[in-house]
Design a protein around this motif. Sequence first.
Motif, mmCIF file in Angstrom:
data_model
loop_
_atom_site.group_PDB
_atom_site.id
_atom_site.type_symbol
_atom_site.label_atom_id
_atom_site.label_comp_id
_atom_site.label_asym_id
_atom_site.label_seq_id
_atom_site.Cartn_x
_atom_site.Cartn_y
_atom_site.Cartn_z
ATOM 1 N N ARG A 43 42.790 35.498 35.203
ATOM 2 C CA ARG A 43 43.820 34.698 36.043
ATOM 3 C C ARG A 43 44.396 36.280 36.527
ATOM 4 N NH1 ARG A 43 44.889 29.518 35.577
ATOM 5 N NH2 ARG A 43 43.624 28.375 34.743
ATOM 6 N N VAL A 44 44.764 36.583 37.326
ATOM 7 C CA VAL A 44 46.584 37.294 38.518
ATOM 8 C C VAL A 44 47.801 36.507 38.225
ATOM 9 C CG1 VAL A 44 46.528 38.747 40.084
ATOM 10 C CG2 VAL A 44 44.097 38.281 39.588
ATOM 11 N N TRP A 45 48.532 37.158 37.317
ATOM 12 C CA TRP A 45 49.913 36.915 37.261
ATOM 13 C C TRP A 45 50.823 37.517 37.764
ATOM 14 C CZ3 TRP A 45 49.839 32.835 34.511
ATOM 15 C CH2 TRP A 45 48.685 32.421 33.692
ATOM 16 N N ASP A 46 51.721 36.466 38.852
ATOM 17 C CA ASP A 46 53.328 37.157 39.191
ATOM 18 C C ASP A 46 54.102 37.654 38.601
ATOM 19 O OD1 ASP A 46 55.927 37.607 41.077
ATOM 20 O OD2 ASP A 46 54.600 37.449 41.836
ATOM 21 N N CYS A 47 54.401 39.103 38.003
ATOM 22 C CA CYS A 47 55.246 39.669 37.025
ATOM 23 C C CYS A 47 56.881 39.370 37.045
ATOM 24 C CB CYS A 47 55.055 41.546 37.148
ATOM 25 S SG CYS A 47 53.421 42.109 36.543
ATOM 26 N N GLN A 48 56.837 39.456 38.439
ATOM 27 C CA GLN A 48 58.449 39.005 38.887
ATOM 28 C C GLN A 48 58.552 37.014 38.314
ATOM 29 O OE1 GLN A 48 60.635 41.113 39.448
ATOM 30 N NE2 GLN A 48 58.800 42.131 39.049
ATOM 31 N N SER A 49 57.312 36.536 38.888
ATOM 32 C CA SER A 49 57.667 34.796 38.655
ATOM 33 C C SER A 49 56.957 34.255 36.885
ATOM 34 C CB SER A 49 57.198 34.181 39.967
ATOM 35 O OG SER A 49 55.704 33.845 39.726
ATOM 36 N N GLY A 50 56.008 34.957 36.829
ATOM 37 C CA GLY A 50 55.423 34.104 35.807
ATOM 38 C C GLY A 50 54.311 33.560 36.217
ATOM 39 N N GLN A 51 54.662 33.342 37.523
ATOM 40 C CA GLN A 51 53.193 31.679 37.819
ATOM 41 C C GLN A 51 51.519 32.847 38.052
ATOM 42 O OE1 GLN A 51 54.236 28.823 38.004
ATOM 43 N NE2 GLN A 51 56.044 29.636 37.356
ATOM 44 N N CYS A 52 50.605 32.410 37.579
ATOM 45 C CA CYS A 52 49.308 32.041 37.852
ATOM 46 C C CYS A 52 48.913 32.244 39.853
ATOM 47 C CB CYS A 52 48.309 31.565 37.338
ATOM 48 S SG CYS A 52 46.461 31.843 37.422
ATOM 49 N N GLY A 53 48.967 33.560 40.074
ATOM 50 C CA GLY A 53 48.191 33.520 41.603
ATOM 51 C C GLY A 53 47.113 33.293 41.637
ATOM 52 N N ALA A 54 46.509 34.030 41.488
ATOM 53 C CA ALA A 54 44.933 33.431 41.503
ATOM 54 C C ALA A 54 43.874 33.433 40.202
ATOM 55 C CB ALA A 54 44.159 34.725 42.295
ATOM 56 N N VAL A 55 43.189 33.131 40.522
ATOM 57 C CA VAL A 55 41.698 32.655 39.446
ATOM 58 C C VAL A 55 40.379 33.080 39.955
ATOM 59 C CG1 VAL A 55 40.482 30.877 37.594
ATOM 60 C CG2 VAL A 55 42.882 30.935 38.484
ATOM 61 N N ILE A 56 39.540 34.152 39.171
ATOM 62 C CA ILE A 56 38.894 34.919 39.793
ATOM 63 C C ILE A 56 37.532 34.440 38.403
ATOM 64 C CG2 ILE A 56 37.464 37.186 40.018
ATOM 65 C CD1 ILE A 56 40.321 38.246 40.290
ATOM 66 N N ASN A 57 36.792 33.436 39.064
ATOM 67 C CA ASN A 57 35.197 32.589 38.191
ATOM 68 C C ASN A 57 34.597 33.836 38.508
ATOM 69 O OD1 ASN A 57 37.101 30.389 37.515
ATOM 70 N ND2 ASN A 57 36.278 29.725 39.997
ATOM 71 N N LEU A 58 34.231 34.565 36.794
ATOM 72 C CA LEU A 58 33.072 35.331 36.965
ATOM 73 C C LEU A 58 31.859 34.508 35.799
ATOM 74 C CD1 LEU A 58 35.779 38.264 35.376
ATOM 75 C CD2 LEU A 58 34.784 37.813 37.789
ATOM 76 N N ALA A 59 30.477 35.034 36.195
ATOM 77 C CA ALA A 59 29.538 34.985 35.721
ATOM 78 C C ALA A 59 28.912 35.005 34.648
ATOM 79 C CB ALA A 59 28.407 35.360 36.544
ATOM 80 N N GLY A 60 29.801 34.648 33.339
ATOM 81 C CA GLY A 60 29.980 35.141 31.917
ATOM 82 C C GLY A 60 31.689 35.905 31.107
ATOM 83 N N GLU A 61 31.516 35.354 30.416
ATOM 84 C CA GLU A 61 32.572 36.185 29.897
ATOM 85 C C GLU A 61 33.290 37.237 28.820
ATOM 86 O OE1 GLU A 61 31.901 34.727 25.222
ATOM 87 O OE2 GLU A 61 31.709 32.814 25.491
ATOM 88 N N VAL A 62 33.884 37.441 29.833
ATOM 89 C CA VAL A 62 35.329 38.633 29.653
ATOM 90 C C VAL A 62 35.273 39.351 28.388
ATOM 91 C CG1 VAL A 62 36.886 40.021 30.060
ATOM 92 C CG2 VAL A 62 36.187 37.964 31.586
ATOM 93 N N GLY A 63 34.377 39.731 28.292
ATOM 94 C CA GLY A 63 34.388 41.010 25.984
ATOM 95 C C GLY A 63 35.896 41.521 26.080
ATOM 96 N N CYS A 64 36.313 42.764 27.352
ATOM 97 C CA CYS A 64 37.445 43.778 27.406
ATOM 98 C C CYS A 64 37.269 43.755 28.790
ATOM 99 C CB CYS A 64 36.695 44.778 27.086
ATOM 100 S SG CYS A 64 35.195 45.135 27.510
ATOM 101 N N MET A 65 38.791 44.396 28.803
ATOM 102 C CA MET A 65 39.136 44.989 29.834
ATOM 103 C C MET A 65 40.064 45.977 29.752
ATOM 104 S SD MET A 65 40.727 41.185 31.642
ATOM 105 C CE MET A 65 41.177 41.921 33.718
ATOM 106 N N LEU A 66 40.134 47.135 31.411
ATOM 107 C CA LEU A 66 40.984 48.489 31.145
ATOM 108 C C LEU A 66 41.584 48.712 32.275
ATOM 109 C CD1 LEU A 66 41.375 50.810 29.333
ATOM 110 C CD2 LEU A 66 39.080 51.649 30.847
ATOM 111 N N ASN A 67 42.690 48.929 32.267
ATOM 112 C CA ASN A 67 43.179 49.253 33.333
ATOM 113 C C ASN A 67 43.132 50.885 33.245
ATOM 114 O OD1 ASN A 67 45.742 48.333 31.949
ATOM 115 N ND2 ASN A 67 46.730 50.134 32.966
ATOM 116 N N GLU A 68 42.768 51.210 34.790
ATOM 117 C CA GLU A 68 43.268 53.606 34.305
ATOM 118 C C GLU A 68 43.548 53.297 35.669
ATOM 119 O OE1 GLU A 68 43.352 57.023 33.487
ATOM 120 O OE2 GLU A 68 42.779 55.064 32.077
ATOM 121 N N GLY A 69 44.889 54.237 36.356
ATOM 122 C CA GLY A 69 45.114 54.093 37.009
ATOM 123 C C GLY A 69 45.191 52.626 38.443
ATOM 124 N N PRO A 70 44.815 52.715 39.393
ATOM 125 C CA PRO A 70 44.170 51.582 40.089
ATOM 126 C C PRO A 70 43.448 50.677 39.856
ATOM 127 C CG PRO A 70 44.535 52.988 41.751
ATOM 128 C CD PRO A 70 44.248 53.875 40.135
#
Length: 439
Positions: free
Chosen positions: A179-206
Amino acid sequence: MDVDGSKRVFQRLGPSSSNSNTNSNNSSFNKNKSQQVCYHWRAGKCNRYPCPFLHRELPMPPQQQQSRMGNGGAGSLSSKRPYGFADDQANMPRRNSNFNNTWGRSQGGGVARKMEKICNYWMQGNCSYGDRCKFLHCWCTNAFTLLTQLQGHQKVVSGIALPSGSDKLYTGSKDETVRVWDCQSGQCGAVINLAGEVGCMLNEGPWIFVGLPNIVKAWNAQTATDLNLDGPVGQVYSLVVGNDLLLAGTQDGTILAWRYNAVANSFEPAAQLKGHNLAVITLVVGANKLYSGSMDKSIRVWSLETLQCLQTLTDHTSVVMSVLCWDQFLLSCSLDKTIKVWAATDSGNLEVTYTHTEEHGVLTLCGMHDAEAKPVLLCSCNDNTIRVYDLPSFSERGKLYSKEEVRCMQLGPGGLFFTGDGTGEVRVWKWLAEPTATP
């Protein structure tokens, strides 16, 4: 390991900075008490007023400009993290040889515990006692205030990412969505459906990396580049960046490494690190080494230069859930209800210098600094709480409560802090300068 009388002398995990006190300048440094941190304040028991020493950590170094990969598709991976403890070990001043002796020594050797319990009826919205209830009607005690709750995920939140230069918050879940959330409003702007469970996430730069079964997805928040990194066998449980490599811990116990090719705008397989015989749950980089914790109850130490295993740590008796670097120490937690503090000896090997015991299994660790720049450790336990401890004393600063256990914690800018729990709820917290109970 050197022996100085009856004291162990441990060496730093990371290199000392240019302003570290060495043998050549110890005398001049000691003369300037105003620049030293109070030993007794660190242990939580200074009673001198006024005290000639600092009652706060030395000022943190200015945030270094991160080398970014993907600035229009170019750049390189960096092991520098914008928040947390992993960067500190190369910048904080060297401690004296008996610094490790202060671990857990506050309150006469014990750990100050607060026995608050949150009201189950209040959580369900139907407590009839109101202010007369003997249980807590709040989501935290001291330390933090709850800013907002982000609801939408249907299962446990397993990843949180804040890409650099973006005003979006990305959260991943076992419900197979990001899910992608707007940091100003706190609203969910998009839901990305994937073909499997998310085990972890990492951000590095962009870049945003998502660990899935048998694959790692890489998105560039600035250029909209979408890449698939093949090679993992089973679920990808952990991701980290170090020495221009993206490293992934997988279900079959292998750690895979990719290197970014700026010309081709792609990630190319670089190595496979084998040694664990069960899933690699957690990874962290510090002092040009990679530390991996596994379901096989061990921690392995790898050289990021040679990608060879240097040492295997086997002191935990259950799954190693999280590892964290702070100053000259490695911290690890496990379902065996302990947090272990490791320090390097003269030989370079790690040994346990302190063991903190919890009443419940510990799921994940996260480090930050409070408003006075004092290091604080956050420990999520499987009793649906997060304990907030001062370091190195392990004096308890407060607790955060959830409806279900918190599996994911992530720091943000300006004292912000994010948690994701088993109900699928993401919460946004902020550090309080003055401790108070928060409704």
